[in-house]
Design an enzyme around this catalytic site. Structure first.
Site, short mmCIF file in Angstrom:
data_model
loop_
_atom_site.label_atom_id
_atom_site.label_comp_id
_atom_site.label_asym_id
_atom_site.label_seq_id
_atom_site.Cartn_x
_atom_site.Cartn_y
_atom_site.Cartn_z
N SER A 1 80.62 4.63 -27.10
CA SER A 1 81.89 4.12 -26.59
C SER A 1 81.68 2.92 -25.68
O SER A 1 82.63 2.20 -25.38
CB SER A 1 82.65 5.23 -25.85
OG SER A 1 81.80 5.90 -24.93
N GLU B 1 85.93 16.94 -30.95
CA GLU B 1 86.84 15.88 -30.50
C GLU B 1 88.14 15.92 -31.29
O GLU B 1 88.14 15.95 -32.51
CB GLU B 1 86.20 14.50 -30.63
CG GLU B 1 87.11 13.38 -30.14
CD GLU B 1 86.42 12.04 -29.99
OE1 GLU B 1 87.11 11.06 -29.65
OE2 GLU B 1 85.19 11.97 -30.20
#
Length: 273
Positions: A50, A186
């Site tokens: 990320s 997730e």
């Protein structure tokens, strides 16, 4: 496992042993100062891919390279003494097969000192995970919304609703059986996340999943509110650093333009006192 009780960072087996106990705490980090801030509070810190979106302004994680992960892994490692460091394997560094995955995982761990790697994928990654674990590479798995597959998943959507839940459960069971010591869930519906947590013997780490997971992780910049224009549903803001930061920068700019900064207390006399 409290931060005050341990003097050394936990190992992957220590994280595995936390299954069903005190919830595991984790955040992402990409820099030394941020790692230092969270070190005493986290059981493990993830150097996430990320970083591409958070720090480099990329539209997705797909453009993140091995060199970027090593750079940020080294920075985070300098800030940790109590938390274990896990590092993401970037897109294209492991999908080709077990041998490619081992070369790149070994490189990441050797260069950064990470305690484990994380890779995305369920049943399709079972052989690769088993290959890595058999050769001394601890693996954290990641199923559900896997950002590296965003183009085939149709966007950043919730995964595992309805009939798709059985396949996601099978993915989690497959990575556990292959030897992963934990699995990130997730953007998974709460009921399914709870079912998976009860079905697998390894800890589940939720991000947009369920409070019933064995642990939780968030992107630290999201949690601290460093982004003012975006907030995911699953993020709880514990600060609004973006708002206060913008205000501070505006105040600094005003002081410079009006001559209020620097003041006499910020400059040096011609003669030493």
């Amino acid at each position: 496992m409290s931060a005050t009780a341990r003097k050394t960072a936990p190992l992957p087996d220590d994280i595995r042993a936390m299954k069903g106990g005190t919830p595991i705490v984790s955040l992402t980090a990409y820099t030394t100062p941020m790692a230092q801030m969270m070190d005493a509070q986290c059981d493990f810190v993830l150097v996430g891919d990320s970083v591409g979106m958070v720090l480099h302004g990329l539209p997705s994680t797909l453009g993140v390279t091995m060199e970027m992960m090593v750079l940020h892994g080294l920075a985070v490692a300098r800030g940790l003494t109590s938390a274990m460091m896990v590092i993401d394997m970037p897109f294209g560094s492991y999908e080709e097969g077990p041998a490619q995955a081992f070369r790149n995982a070994a490189h990441l761990m050797r260069e950064t000192g990470a305690g484990a790697v994380k890779l995305e994928g369920g049943m399709a990654m079972g052989e690769t995970i088993a290959f890595l674990v058999a050769r001394g590479i601890p693996v954290m798995a990641h199923v559900g919304l896997t950002p590296q597959s965003v183009n085939t998943l149709g966007g950043y959507t919730v995964q595992g609703r309805g009939e798709a839940g059985a396949a996601l459960l099978a993915d989690a069971q497959a990575v556990s059986e292959a030897g992963a010591f934990a699995v990130v869930l997730e953007k998974v519906p709460q009921g399914l996340a709870d079912e998976i947590t009860g079905a697998v013997p390894i800890p589940t780490i939720g991000i947009g999943a369920s409070p019933g997971c064995d642990g939780q992780i968030l992107v630290v910049d999201d949690m601290l509110g460093l982004f003012t224009a975006f907030k995911a549903k699953f993020v709880k803001r514990y600060a609004e650093f973006g708002v206060t930061g913008e205000a501070a920068i505006a105040a600094y700019a005003e002081d410079v333009r009006t001559g209020r900064f620097p003041g006499s207390e910020h400059v040096f006399a011609d003669q030493a006192p």
